[in-house]
Design an enzyme around this catalytic site. Structure first.
Site, PDB file in Angstrom:
ATOM      1  N   ASN A   1      -0.864  88.438  68.268  1.00  0.00           N
ATOM      2  CA  ASN A   1      -1.436  89.276  69.320  1.00  0.00           C
ATOM      3  C   ASN A   1      -2.681  88.597  69.877  1.00  0.00           C
ATOM      4  O   ASN A   1      -3.280  87.745  69.224  1.00  0.00           O
ATOM      5  CB  ASN A   1      -1.872  90.629  68.743  1.00  0.00           C
ATOM      6  CG  ASN A   1      -0.721  91.395  68.177  1.00  0.00           C
ATOM      7  OD1 ASN A   1      -0.311  91.169  67.050  1.00  0.00           O
ATOM      8  ND2 ASN A   1      -0.171  92.306  68.949  1.00  0.00           N
TER       9      ASN A   1
ATOM     10  N   HIS B   1       0.080  95.776  75.302  1.00  0.00           N
ATOM     11  CA  HIS B   1       0.182  95.068  74.017  1.00  0.00           C
ATOM     12  C   HIS B   1       0.620  93.630  74.324  1.00  0.00           C
ATOM     13  O   HIS B   1       1.790  93.398  74.615  1.00  0.00           O
ATOM     14  CB  HIS B   1       1.233  95.829  73.192  1.00  0.00           C
ATOM     15  CG  HIS B   1       1.535  95.276  71.843  1.00  0.00           C
ATOM     16  ND1 HIS B   1       1.137  95.899  70.685  1.00  0.00           N
ATOM     17  CD2 HIS B   1       2.231  94.179  71.447  1.00  0.00           C
ATOM     18  CE1 HIS B   1       1.576  95.225  69.641  1.00  0.00           C
ATOM     19  NE2 HIS B   1       2.238  94.173  70.074  1.00  0.00           N
TER      20      HIS B   1
ATOM     21  N   CYS C   1       6.417  88.706  65.422  1.00  0.00           N
ATOM     22  CA  CYS C   1       7.487  89.629  65.008  1.00  0.00           C
ATOM     23  C   CYS C   1       8.656  88.820  64.486  1.00  0.00           C
ATOM     24  O   CYS C   1       9.132  87.906  65.166  1.00  0.00           O
ATOM     25  CB  CYS C   1       7.949  90.491  66.186  1.00  0.00           C
ATOM     26  SG  CYS C   1       9.387  91.511  65.800  1.00  0.00           S
TER      27      CYS C   1
ATOM     28  N   ARG D   1      -0.693  95.738  60.693  1.00  0.00           N
ATOM     29  CA  ARG D   1       0.755  95.935  60.831  1.00  0.00           C
ATOM     30  C   ARG D   1       1.402  94.758  61.590  1.00  0.00           C
ATOM     31  O   ARG D   1       2.063  93.927  60.990  1.00  0.00           O
ATOM     32  CB  ARG D   1       1.042  97.269  61.560  1.00  0.00           C
ATOM     33  CG  ARG D   1       2.489  97.744  61.442  1.00  0.00           C
ATOM     34  CD  ARG D   1       3.481  97.060  62.369  1.00  0.00           C
ATOM     35  NE  ARG D   1       3.127  97.187  63.780  1.00  0.00           N
ATOM     36  CZ  ARG D   1       3.797  96.580  64.752  1.00  0.00           C
ATOM     37  NH1 ARG D   1       4.856  95.842  64.473  1.00  0.00           N
ATOM     38  NH2 ARG D   1       3.405  96.694  66.010  1.00  0.00           N
ATOM     39  N   ASP D   2       1.145  94.647  62.889  1.00  0.00           N
ATOM     40  CA  ASP D   2       1.767  93.564  63.666  1.00  0.00           C
ATOM     41  C   ASP D   2       1.305  92.223  63.127  1.00  0.00           C
ATOM     42  O   ASP D   2       2.067  91.253  63.084  1.00  0.00           O
ATOM     43  CB  ASP D   2       1.368  93.710  65.149  1.00  0.00           C
ATOM     44  CG  ASP D   2       2.424  93.175  66.093  1.00  0.00           C
ATOM     45  OD1 ASP D   2       3.417  92.605  65.617  1.00  0.00           O
ATOM     46  OD2 ASP D   2       2.262  93.320  67.317  1.00  0.00           O
TER      47      ASP D   2
HETATM   48  N1  COA Z   1      12.717 103.165  54.796  1.00  0.00           N
HETATM   49  C1  COA Z   1      13.344 102.875  53.645  1.00  0.00           C
HETATM   50  N2  COA Z   1      14.680 102.848  53.501  1.00  0.00           N
HETATM   51  C2  COA Z   1      15.428 103.141  54.598  1.00  0.00           C
HETATM   52  C3  COA Z   1      14.827 103.444  55.832  1.00  0.00           C
HETATM   53  C4  COA Z   1      13.409 103.441  55.912  1.00  0.00           C
HETATM   54  N3  COA Z   1      12.768 103.729  57.042  1.00  0.00           N
HETATM   55  N4  COA Z   1      15.791 103.688  56.730  1.00  0.00           N
HETATM   56  C5  COA Z   1      16.962 103.552  56.098  1.00  0.00           C
HETATM   57  N5  COA Z   1      16.752 103.224  54.798  1.00  0.00           N
HETATM   58  C6  COA Z   1      17.769 103.006  53.759  1.00  0.00           C
HETATM   59  C7  COA Z   1      18.789 104.127  53.730  1.00  0.00           C
HETATM   60  O1  COA Z   1      18.352 105.161  52.879  1.00  0.00           O
HETATM   61  C8  COA Z   1      19.997 103.410  53.208  1.00  0.00           C
HETATM   62  O2  COA Z   1      19.846 103.233  51.825  1.00  0.00           O
HETATM   63  P1  COA Z   1      21.109 103.320  50.829  1.00  0.00           P
HETATM   64  O3  COA Z   1      21.969 102.169  51.208  1.00  0.00           O
HETATM   65  O4  COA Z   1      20.474 103.164  49.486  1.00  0.00           O
HETATM   66  O5  COA Z   1      21.728 104.650  51.105  1.00  0.00           O
HETATM   67  C9  COA Z   1      19.898 102.009  53.834  1.00  0.00           C
HETATM   68  O6  COA Z   1      18.507 101.839  54.146  1.00  0.00           O
HETATM   69  C10 COA Z   1      20.720 101.830  55.085  1.00  0.00           C
HETATM   70  O7  COA Z   1      20.410 102.880  55.995  1.00  0.00           O
HETATM   71  P2  COA Z   1      20.688 102.752  57.554  1.00  0.00           P
HETATM   72  O8  COA Z   1      20.311 104.029  58.203  1.00  0.00           O
HETATM   73  O9  COA Z   1      22.090 102.226  57.764  1.00  0.00           O
HETATM   74  O10 COA Z   1      19.606 101.687  58.022  1.00  0.00           O
HETATM   75  P3  COA Z   1      19.826 100.209  58.561  1.00  0.00           P
HETATM   76  O11 COA Z   1      20.181  99.309  57.445  1.00  0.00           O
HETATM   77  O12 COA Z   1      20.701 100.237  59.775  1.00  0.00           O
HETATM   78  O13 COA Z   1      18.339  99.860  59.011  1.00  0.00           O
HETATM   79  C11 COA Z   1      16.246 100.365  60.081  1.00  0.00           C
HETATM   80  C12 COA Z   1      17.745 100.521  60.133  1.00  0.00           C
HETATM   81  C13 COA Z   1      15.687 100.902  61.388  1.00  0.00           C
HETATM   82  C14 COA Z   1      15.712 101.146  58.903  1.00  0.00           C
HETATM   83  C15 COA Z   1      15.888  98.858  59.885  1.00  0.00           C
HETATM   84  O14 COA Z   1      16.567  98.078  60.844  1.00  0.00           O
HETATM   85  C16 COA Z   1      14.411  98.610  60.009  1.00  0.00           C
HETATM   86  O15 COA Z   1      13.631  99.041  59.170  1.00  0.00           O
HETATM   87  N6  COA Z   1      13.960  97.883  61.065  1.00  0.00           N
HETATM   88  C17 COA Z   1      12.536  97.693  61.313  1.00  0.00           C
HETATM   89  C18 COA Z   1      12.279  96.374  61.947  1.00  0.00           C
HETATM   90  C19 COA Z   1      10.816  96.220  62.246  1.00  0.00           C
HETATM   91  O16 COA Z   1       9.957  96.834  61.659  1.00  0.00           O
HETATM   92  N7  COA Z   1      10.505  95.322  63.192  1.00  0.00           N
HETATM   93  C20 COA Z   1       9.161  95.038  63.577  1.00  0.00           C
HETATM   94  C21 COA Z   1       8.481  96.121  64.333  1.00  0.00           C
HETATM   95  S1  COA Z   1       8.628  95.961  66.094  1.00  0.00           S
HETATM   96 ZN    ZN Z   2       3.475  92.989  68.887  1.00  0.00          ZN
END
Ligand code: COA
Ligand code: ZN
Length: 295
Positions: free
Chosen positions: A257, A215, A248, A23-24
């Site tokens: 890591n 971590h 990240c 994952r990371d």
């Molecule tokens: N998986 C798939 N699709 C997702 C989702 C998820 N977990 N969460 C939201 N969506 C979809 C929604 O269904 C929506 O779709 P639509 O436009 O077709 O209706 C769209 O994304 C927007 O939803 P919203 O709730 O506004 O999400 P967002 O665009 O603000 O994104 C996160 C928020 C949290 C989902 C996004 O920022 C994210 O995945 N971040 C992860 C970053 C990461 O993993 N970083 C490294 C780890 S530390």
């Molecule tokens: Zn990390």
């Protein structure tokens, strides 16, 4: 258990490793690794004796394109009994996707700096707590294992220093949800052993030490010294990635890591058990590094 007993004193020391390479490690790679290769990598890691492997993320596929195949990875791996296979879940949608893929262990994540959390998941810290509180409750009601991540605990790529008091307060808030484990993240690899010792000492007044993981990223080549400092103060769970792969995309400049092989070697020379076969980790690393090199 807080009281030392003679039995405890003669017990050999033990450290749990959470392998975060799939994952990371892979989330930041520009080269797309084929789903069947991720599955083969995780299956190799499963053979090594690791108790915990973080396999993937049910985040938005646009946020982390490299892990868009989370469902297929979770359906494809051979789950070894006794191994906890963790998946990151950022929100209700991610939780529903994880459930559909048969996930039994989730990790929710927030951070100790507002700008990082905003960049990473588009929420404030408070909003992230509001988002995952019901997920944790539901996961626990279903008997799932729940881990929490507190990122940027030693420094933020956007804000710099992070106040220790905030880390203590947020750690306590997370543990109050009844999570099984809390991983304190040096997301950009800026922690110093003195800061690690100090934070660990202070954290034990707020959260149960046996539930804490550390971590570390190795950006400034201090990750192993930080592991040593945390171990000396009582931490017994460490996150690492095979071969030190990772970073990240929302933490510019952060490197991988601390390498699992280095952590294993460190504890092996001190006769501290990990129950992990480092030769098998090296095989998994060789496999994924060939794929990352495009072979
Ligand atoms: N998986 C798939 N699709 C997702 C989702 C998820 N977990 N969460 C939201 N969506 C979809 C929604 O269904 C929506 O779709 P639509 O436009 O077709 O209706 C769209 O994304 C927007 O939803 P919203 O709730 O506004 O999400 P967002 O665009 O603000 O994104 C996160 C928020 C949290 C989902 C996004 O920022 C994210 O995945 N971040 C992860 C970053 C990461 O993993 N970083 C490294 C780890 S530390
Ligand atoms: Zn990390």
């Amino acid at each position: 258990m807080s009281e030392a007993s003679p039995e405890n004193e003669i017990e050999p020391p033990f450290v749990k490793i959470c392998e975060v390479g799939p994952r990371d490690g892979l989330q930041n790679e520009s080269r797309q690794i084929a789903t069947h290769d991720k599955i083969a990598y995780i299956d190799l890691l499963s053979q090594s004796g690791l108790a915990m492997i973080e396999t993937t993320s049910f985040v938005h596929p646009k946020a982390i394109p490299a892990l868009a195949d989370a469902h297929d990875v979770m359906s494809g791996i051979t789950q070894k009994p006794g191994v906890t296979y963790l998946s990151l879940v950022p929100n209700a949608k991610g939780f529903a996707r994880a459930q559909a893929a048969g996930v039994r262990a989730i990790a929710v994540f927030t951070g100790a700096s507002e700008s990082f959390v905003q960049h990473n998941i588009g929420m404030s810290i408070d909003e992230s707590f509001a988002e995952f509180a019901p997920l944790i409750a539901q996961a626990r009601a279903e008997g799932m294992f729940v881990r929490g991540y507190l990122s940027t605990a030693f420094g933020c790529p956007y804000e710099g220093d992070v106040p220790v008091e905030r880390v203590l307060r947020l750690s306590e808030r997370l543990c109050d949800f009844g999570i099984d484990e809390l991983s304190i993240g040096d997301t950009i690899g800026v922690a110093h052993p003195d800061a690690v010792s100090d934070l660990t000492l202070r954290l034990q007044c707020h959260v149960p030490l046996e539930r804490l993981a550390m971590h570390f990223h190795d950006t400034q080549h201090r990750a192993l010294d930080n592991v040593a400092a945390a171990y000396a103060k009582g931490i017994r769970i460490f996150d690492s990635s095979s071969g030190g792969i990772g970073g990240c995309p929302y933490a510019p400049g952060a490197s991988g890591n601390v390498a699992t092989e280095r952590v294993l070697a460190y504890f092996a020379t001190r006769n501290i058990a990990t129950n992990v076969n480092s030769a098998l980790i090296e095989q998994a690393t060789a496999f994924i590094q060939e794929r990352l090199a495009g072979k």
